[in-house]
Scaffold this motif. Sequence first.
Motif, PDB file in Angstrom:
ATOM      1  N   GLU A   1       0.796  -1.229   0.000  1.00 32.03           N
ATOM      2  CA  GLU A   1       0.000   0.000   0.000  1.00 32.03           C
ATOM      3  C   GLU A   1       0.831   1.283   0.000  1.00 32.03           C
ATOM      4  OE1 GLU A   1      -2.821   2.811  -0.223  1.00 32.03           O
ATOM      5  OE2 GLU A   1      -3.061   0.671  -0.662  1.00 32.03           O
ATOM      6  N   PRO A   2       1.861   1.442   0.845  1.00 33.15           N
ATOM      7  CA  PRO A   2       2.633   2.690   0.792  1.00 33.15           C
ATOM      8  C   PRO A   2       3.287   2.942  -0.567  1.00 33.15           C
ATOM      9  CG  PRO A   2       3.061   1.526   2.848  1.00 33.15           C
ATOM     10  CD  PRO A   2       2.267   0.587   1.989  1.00 33.15           C
ATOM     11  N   VAL A   3       3.699   1.872  -1.247  1.00 30.22           N
ATOM     12  CA  VAL A   3       4.300   2.044  -2.572  1.00 30.22           C
ATOM     13  C   VAL A   3       3.226   2.413  -3.585  1.00 30.22           C
ATOM     14  CG1 VAL A   3       5.600   0.906  -4.410  1.00 30.22           C
ATOM     15  CG2 VAL A   3       6.168   0.437  -2.013  1.00 30.22           C
ATOM     16  N   GLU A   4       2.083   1.738  -3.514  1.00 35.56           N
ATOM     17  CA  GLU A   4       0.962   2.078  -4.394  1.00 35.56           C
ATOM     18  C   GLU A   4       0.561   3.543  -4.241  1.00 35.56           C
ATOM     19  OE1 GLU A   4      -2.606  -0.141  -4.237  1.00 35.56           O
ATOM     20  OE2 GLU A   4      -1.877  -1.722  -5.559  1.00 35.56           O
ATOM     21  N   LYS A   5       0.468   3.983  -2.992  1.00 39.14           N
ATOM     22  CA  LYS A   5       0.056   5.363  -2.732  1.00 39.14           C
ATOM     23  C   LYS A   5       1.081   6.350  -3.299  1.00 39.14           C
ATOM     24  CE  LYS A   5      -1.325   8.571   0.942  1.00 39.14           C
ATOM     25  NZ  LYS A   5      -0.474   9.672   0.408  1.00 39.14           N
ATOM     26  N   ALA A   6       2.361   6.032  -3.144  1.00 37.55           N
ATOM     27  CA  ALA A   6       3.404   6.917  -3.662  1.00 37.55           C
ATOM     28  C   ALA A   6       3.302   7.062  -5.181  1.00 37.55           C
ATOM     29  CB  ALA A   6       4.782   6.382  -3.275  1.00 37.55           C
ATOM     30  N   VAL A   7       2.994   5.959  -5.863  1.00 40.98           N
ATOM     31  CA  VAL A   7       2.847   6.007  -7.322  1.00 40.98           C
ATOM     32  C   VAL A   7       1.607   6.809  -7.705  1.00 40.98           C
ATOM     33  CG1 VAL A   7       2.418   4.616  -9.388  1.00 40.98           C
ATOM     34  CG2 VAL A   7       4.120   3.862  -7.704  1.00 40.98           C
ATOM     35  N   ARG A   8       0.495   6.571  -7.009  1.00 40.83           N
ATOM     36  CA  ARG A   8      -0.740   7.313  -7.309  1.00 40.83           C
ATOM     37  C   ARG A   8      -0.534   8.815  -7.130  1.00 40.83           C
ATOM     38  NH1 ARG A   8      -3.302   3.079  -4.344  1.00 40.83           N
ATOM     39  NH2 ARG A   8      -3.432   4.450  -2.526  1.00 40.83           N
ATOM     40  N   ASP A   9       0.167   9.184  -6.063  1.00 41.03           N
ATOM     41  CA  ASP A   9       0.419  10.601  -5.816  1.00 41.03           C
ATOM     42  C   ASP A   9       1.326  11.199  -6.892  1.00 41.03           C
ATOM     43  OD1 ASP A   9      -1.116  10.387  -3.541  1.00 41.03           O
ATOM     44  OD2 ASP A   9       0.603  10.308  -2.150  1.00 41.03           O
ATOM     45  N   ALA A  10       2.317  10.421  -7.325  1.00 46.28           N
ATOM     46  CA  ALA A  10       3.303  10.945  -8.271  1.00 46.28           C
ATOM     47  C   ALA A  10       2.725  11.152  -9.664  1.00 46.28           C
ATOM     48  CB  ALA A  10       4.514  10.010  -8.342  1.00 46.28           C
ATOM     49  N   ILE A  11       1.835  10.274 -10.089  1.00 46.66           N
ATOM     50  CA  ILE A  11       1.360  10.370 -11.476  1.00 46.66           C
ATOM     51  C   ILE A  11       0.467  11.590 -11.703  1.00 46.66           C
ATOM     52  CG2 ILE A  11       1.551   7.902 -11.938  1.00 46.66           C
ATOM     53  CD1 ILE A  11      -1.413   7.605 -11.485  1.00 46.66           C
ATOM     54  N   GLN A  12       0.014  12.204 -10.639  1.00 44.91           N
ATOM     55  CA  GLN A  12      -0.768  13.429 -10.788  1.00 44.91           C
ATOM     56  C   GLN A  12       0.066  14.575 -11.366  1.00 44.91           C
ATOM     57  OE1 GLN A  12      -3.177  14.431  -7.237  1.00 44.91           O
ATOM     58  NE2 GLN A  12      -2.525  12.454  -6.399  1.00 44.91           N
ATOM     59  N   HIS A  13       1.393  14.445 -11.271  1.00 45.19           N
ATOM     60  CA  HIS A  13       2.283  15.526 -11.699  1.00 45.19           C
ATOM     61  C   HIS A  13       2.954  15.221 -13.034  1.00 45.19           C
ATOM     62  CE1 HIS A  13       1.713  17.226  -7.726  1.00 45.19           C
ATOM     63  NE2 HIS A  13       2.043  16.059  -7.204  1.00 45.19           N
ATOM     64  N   SER A  14       2.433  14.245 -13.765  1.00 51.51           N
ATOM     65  CA  SER A  14       2.946  13.772 -15.057  1.00 51.51           C
ATOM     66  C   SER A  14       3.917  12.609 -14.856  1.00 51.51           C
ATOM     67  CB  SER A  14       3.612  14.870 -15.878  1.00 51.51           C
ATOM     68  OG  SER A  14       3.830  14.394 -17.200  1.00 51.51           O
ATOM     69  N   PHE A  15       4.228  11.938 -15.964  1.00 55.48           N
ATOM     70  CA  PHE A  15       4.931  10.653 -15.911  1.00 55.48           C
ATOM     71  C   PHE A  15       6.428  10.762 -16.104  1.00 55.48           C
ATOM     72  CE2 PHE A  15       0.791   9.077 -18.025  1.00 55.48           C
ATOM     73  CZ  PHE A  15       0.115   9.166 -16.818  1.00 55.48           C
ATOM     74  N   SER A  16       6.889  11.795 -16.804  1.00 53.01           N
ATOM     75  CA  SER A  16       8.313  11.915 -17.099  1.00 53.01           C
ATOM     76  C   SER A  16       8.623  13.359 -17.462  1.00 53.01           C
ATOM     77  CB  SER A  16       8.695  10.988 -18.261  1.00 53.01           C
ATOM     78  OG  SER A  16      10.048  11.139 -18.601  1.00 53.01           O
ATOM     79  N   PHE A  17       9.799  13.819 -17.031  1.00 52.42           N
ATOM     80  CA  PHE A  17      10.197  15.192 -17.321  1.00 52.42           C
ATOM     81  C   PHE A  17      11.473  15.273 -18.158  1.00 52.42           C
ATOM     82  CE2 PHE A  17       8.479  15.399 -12.817  1.00 52.42           C
ATOM     83  CZ  PHE A  17       7.192  15.729 -13.206  1.00 52.42           C
ATOM     84  N   GLY A  18      12.354  14.283 -18.016  1.00 56.90           N
ATOM     85  CA  GLY A  18      13.652  14.390 -18.668  1.00 56.90           C
ATOM     86  C   GLY A  18      14.455  15.550 -18.119  1.00 56.90           C
ATOM     87  N   ALA A  19      14.209  15.881 -16.857  1.00 56.65           N
ATOM     88  CA  ALA A  19      14.863  17.015 -16.187  1.00 56.65           C
ATOM     89  C   ALA A  19      15.050  16.652 -14.719  1.00 56.65           C
ATOM     90  CB  ALA A  19      14.000  18.272 -16.326  1.00 56.65           C
ATOM     91  N   PRO A  20      15.914  17.342 -13.997  1.00 54.57           N
ATOM     92  CA  PRO A  20      16.158  17.003 -12.590  1.00 54.57           C
ATOM     93  C   PRO A  20      14.899  17.170 -11.739  1.00 54.57           C
ATOM     94  CG  PRO A  20      17.869  18.456 -13.437  1.00 54.57           C
ATOM     95  CD  PRO A  20      16.784  18.439 -14.465  1.00 54.57           C
ATOM     96  N   THR A  21      14.795  16.327 -10.707  1.00 51.25           N
ATOM     97  CA  THR A  21      13.679  16.424  -9.765  1.00 51.25           C
ATOM     98  C   THR A  21      14.193  16.288  -8.326  1.00 51.25           C
ATOM     99  OG1 THR A  21      13.202  14.051  -9.673  1.00 51.25           O
ATOM    100  CG2 THR A  21      12.159  15.303 -11.450  1.00 51.25           C
ATOM    101  N   ARG A  22      13.383  16.772  -7.397  1.00 47.90           N
ATOM    102  CA  ARG A  22      13.709  16.644  -5.975  1.00 47.90           C
ATOM    103  C   ARG A  22      13.869  15.173  -5.569  1.00 47.90           C
ATOM    104  NH1 ARG A  22      12.688  19.741  -1.361  1.00 47.90           N
ATOM    105  NH2 ARG A  22      11.685  21.319  -2.651  1.00 47.90           N
ATOM    106  N   LYS A  23      13.007  14.305  -6.129  1.00 47.03           N
ATOM    107  CA  LYS A  23      13.025  12.897  -5.720  1.00 47.03           C
ATOM    108  C   LYS A  23      14.326  12.198  -6.064  1.00 47.03           C
ATOM    109  CE  LYS A  23       8.115  11.782  -5.334  1.00 47.03           C
ATOM    110  NZ  LYS A  23       7.598  13.151  -5.377  1.00 47.03           N
TER     111      LYS A  23
END
Length: 428
Positions: free
Chosen positions: A69-91
């Motif tokens: 569940e914690p991993v599922e939730k992390a993925v659900r939260d992340a996909i709201q901000h798009s799937f890929s940037f090709g740029a640096p991220t905080r994560k």
Amino acid sequence: MTTSEQLFKQAKQVIPGGVNSPVRAFRAVGGSPVFIKSAKGPYVFDEDGNQYIELINSWGPMILGHAFEPVEKAVRDAIQHSFSFGAPTRKEVEMAELIIDMVPSVEKVRMVNSGTEATMAAIRVARGFTGRDKIIKFEGCYHGHGDSFLIAAGSGAVTMGTPDSPGVTKATALDTLTAPYNNLQAVEMLIDNNANQIAAIILEPVVGNMGCVLPEPGFLEGIRNLCDQHGIILIFDEVMTGFRLAKGGAQERFGITPDLTTMGKIIGGGMPVGAYGGRADIMNVVSPAGPVYQAGTLSGNPIAMSAGLAMLRYLNEHPEVYTRLEEIGGKLAEGFRAGLVKAGLNYTINQIGSMFTLFMTDRSVSNFADAKSCDLPLFGRYFHAMLKRGVYLAPSQFESLFVSVALTDDLIEQVIQANEESLREAIQ
């Protein structure tokens, strides 16, 4: 015809061999592969509605069970901000800091997209740092499908009967030297015969790709000493063992510090991901800090980073996970040994923590030659007998099993009972 059989028939028309990774084809055990539809906790479910207790866990990453569940939730939260940037991220930064905190030898780390990519890059970095061309690997150790590693390879290459793949150039083969695992003398001879030419020694500190094979006492220490004496970079391939055998991987468990470490599996929480890291002076040769080029559009993908961070943070904060994994692995190994005794078989079980393999041979297994002495037709019959009883094993004798903390004591007993019955059926 089952749904899985129909899907396999369709797949063979559009995918080479019908699968996207060779061991999945079931050629080592016979029959048609099971097509998986979903998974939860300790179970996988196939396209025909069958439920299996899972002892592969996606070849390692599902250490907390499927769809945690914690991993599922992390993925659900992340996909709201798009799937890929090709740029640096905080994560990416947070992931690097967490890996460095957990793995004893890592001072800097670079994210990539697979274990294969990590090992290929680590070898390039070692060559760039040392100015040398040759590497030493061990027979039966599999480090992905990079050209340098498909010399006396393990896992899928052995399963398919083609350990030396066509398409690997003679020049590449000449730069890859092989030694038997657990044989220090052979390594010493290779170094002596190729003085000042060896850039790196790469090995699985616990082998998972010829079945689970443990380092003999003094072997890892001996390799470390040889590397120190001859200016060779020691690379631990911890794609399988990393964060599984201990928070800091096999290197923490055995107290051996490599120069570089390759990682994968668990650091993506099941998403496609890899990484390599190690001493800062070595990692600083990687572009753009240095001249050794390595890049990737999807490296540090925000979805993969989110899943991996959730997984690693949980493992870092819950040391009881490792205590439980030791218990589960020990109970399964003990139960399987009891089943062998009841069946009148003197076969070998190698186990460390949550990794183990039942080898269909009465020889102790400490290297590739020992592993190849197994009765492969017997293993095939045993595999299908276990599958019939609802236990999903790796479809090859030359693979380690990986357990998760989702296995309850009741499920462990079910697996042990299935093993006993399957052994009796297989030897009839």
